[in-house]
Enzyme design. Structure first.
Site, short mmCIF file in Angstrom:
data_model
loop_
_atom_site.label_atom_id
_atom_site.label_comp_id
_atom_site.label_asym_id
_atom_site.label_seq_id
_atom_site.Cartn_x
_atom_site.Cartn_y
_atom_site.Cartn_z
CB CYS A 1 -1.00 -0.06 1.30
SG CYS A 1 -1.91 -1.64 1.30
CD GLU A 2 5.09 2.94 1.66
OE1 GLU A 2 5.85 3.59 0.96
OE2 GLU A 2 5.51 2.62 2.65
CE1 TYR B 1 24.97 -4.63 -0.92
CE2 TYR B 1 25.45 -4.74 -3.18
CZ TYR B 1 25.61 -4.49 -1.96
OH TYR B 1 27.14 -4.52 -1.64
C1 LIG Z 1 29.25 -2.65 0.55
C2 LIG Z 1 30.86 -2.95 0.88
C3 LIG Z 1 31.40 -3.58 -0.28
C4 LIG Z 1 30.68 -4.23 -1.37
O1 LIG Z 1 30.54 -3.30 -2.45
P1 LIG Z 1 29.78 -3.95 -3.74
O2 LIG Z 1 29.46 -2.86 -4.45
O3 LIG Z 1 28.59 -4.82 -3.52
O4 LIG Z 1 30.94 -4.57 -4.28
C5 LIG Z 1 32.67 -3.69 0.06
N1 LIG Z 1 33.54 -3.04 0.95
C6 LIG Z 1 32.51 -2.27 1.93
C7 LIG Z 1 33.37 -1.65 3.06
C8 LIG Z 1 31.40 -2.33 1.87
O5 LIG Z 1 30.71 -1.32 2.60
#
Ligand SMILES: *Cc1c(COP(=O)(O)O)cnc(C)c1O
Length: 421
Positions: A346-347, A375
């Site tokens: 509901c958004e 992600y």
């Molecule tokens: C999120 C993160 C990564 C990974 O980044 P990607 O873009 O997924 O490769 C690596 N090192 C640190 C410290 C992060 O915060």
């Protein structure tokens, strides 16, 4: 490249028809390909061949135990950003000496757990954190191996929410202050300074920002060595981007990234660590969803799916594009229509795509969101009391549910009623 291809008119995950998984586990769900995960890890590992290195998978991208185990078997290290991730890495059988601990807000409890359980290094992000780590290590009668994460003030040219290497970002210490901070660290008996860390952001589609940052790290290495610090390890972070939209220009390949690293840093004789997350897991996963209704609006058609923003938040959070493909292969030249692809939450933010041209779809049809492995599941929630969707891992002809969908009862029973009610 991934292992989600059409075969005999339908989408497969490796050697398993996606529709077969949908029939077995219900929709929506995430499905990952073992072969793709392995291939992507190896691309990085091979890109650094010839220099002492460790690829530490940034497990925040996708942290299911089965995924971690798949990568750990190949010798992957892990980059963790919380006590929970540390516990997950250990539970998946990753030895402590292959785990690096990143993050701006490590608590003393987290430091204690990692020092006790084994840790390769802490990537320290501030002076107060450094002081706290020194104290915790001394309490435990040990020394904590550290790098200091420097903020090189480089524009990663990515989405603002995932840029981390500009001076206004919360990450690392300003590189101009590094000499001072390293001098302080060297004077702390609970710390052992071993290297330098940098991570400038995520979904970078160009090598130049990396090159600029790594050049600054190379310079800093020489400066710190001249001041007596034994800089022997460089953690270069993650961030290499993936092609979310097919047909667009592809980001640089791991092999090109590795070559640049060797050019910029090879002469220093340091051990190199990299922390790729997205490129390992992103194209190794799909989110599969079913059309519930096709609804005609005044001037548009809505494709209402059973998947929603709580299952895959990237479009709502980062305006991210995911290619959406029907699970039944469209005929060549089949009619296409523009759809607003939405979920049931509901958004209005629960919109995956607007005016997306897709083959004509009907209620009951299955669609797959490509590039959803990173992600995706890790950022999902139970908003609208929608159960976390299952995760499935495919390996050749086999597939297994690696996280089951909770029942409504399981969800409700996590709440407790106070005695006065
Ligand atoms: C999120 C993160 C990564 C990974 O980044 P990607 O873009 O997924 O490769 C690596 N090192 C640190 C410290 C992060 O915060």
């Amino acid at each position: 490249m991934d292992h989600f291809l059409y075969r005999d008119g339908e989408l497969y995950a490796e050697d398993v028809p996606v529709a077969e998984i949908a029939a077995a586990v219900g929709t929506p769900f995430y499905v990952y390909s073992t072969a793709t995960l392995e291939r992507h890890f190896r691309l990085f590992d091979e890109a650094l061949e010839g220099i002492d290195h460790l690829v530490c998978y940034a497990m925040k991208a996708a942290s299911n135990q089965a995924i971690l185990k798949t990568l750990a078997r190949l010798g992957a290290g892990m980059d963790v950003v919380s006590g929970g991730e540390y516990a997950r890495a250990i539970a998946a059988g990753v030895p402590g000496d292959r785990i690096v601990f990143s993050g701006v807000g490590k608590t003393r409890d987290e430091m204690r757990a990692a020092l006790t359980g084994g840790i390769r290094q802490f990537n320290v992000e501030s002076e107060p954190e450094m002081a706290a780590l020194n104290e915790v290590a001394l309490e435990l009668g040990t020394r904590a191996p550290i790098t200091v994460r420097v903020n090189p003030d480089v524009d990663a040219k990515t989405h603002a929410k995932i840029a981390t290497g500009k001076s206004e970002n919360k990450f690392g210490i300003p590189i101009a202050r590094a000499r001072d901070v390293y001098a302080q660290a060297a004077a702390m008996p609970g710390l052992e300074v071993i290297g330098i860390d940098v991570h400038i952001g995520s979904q970078l589609t160009d090598l130049e920002p990396f090159r600029l940052a790594y050049r600054k790290v190379a310079e800093l290495t020489e400066t710190l060595r001249a001041e007596g610090h034994d800089i022997r390890r460089l953690d270069l972070g993650g961030g290499l981007g993936i092609p979310y939209a097919r047909g667009n220009e592809a980001p640089p390949l791991p092999v090109e990234y590795g070559k640049m690293i060797k050019e910029e840093l090879g002469h220093l004789g340091c051990e190199i660590e990299i922390e790729p997350g997205r490129l390992v897991a992103g194209n190794a996963g799909l989110m599969v969803s079913r059309v519930i209704y096709v609804k005609s609006g005044e001037d548009r058609e809505f494709l209402i799916l059973d998947g929603a923003m709580n299952d895959l938040i990237r479009p709502a959070m980062y305006d991210a594009h995911h290619d959406i493909v029907p699970v039944v292969e469209p005929q060549a030249g089949a009619e296409q229509r523009p759809y607003d692809v939405v979920g049931p939450v509901c958004e209005s933010g629960d919109t995956f795509a607007k005016g997306r041209n897709l083959p004509v779809l009907n209620a009951g049809d299955l669609v797959a969101f490509r590039s959803a492995g990173a992600y995706g599941a890790v950022m999902s929630s139970e908003y609208n009391t929608r159960p976390l969707i299952p995760e499935v891992l495919v390996h050749g002809h086999q597939f297994a549910v690696i996280r089951a969908r909770p029942s409504f009862d399981e969800m409700i029973n996590r709440d407790t009623i106070p005695e006065w009610l």
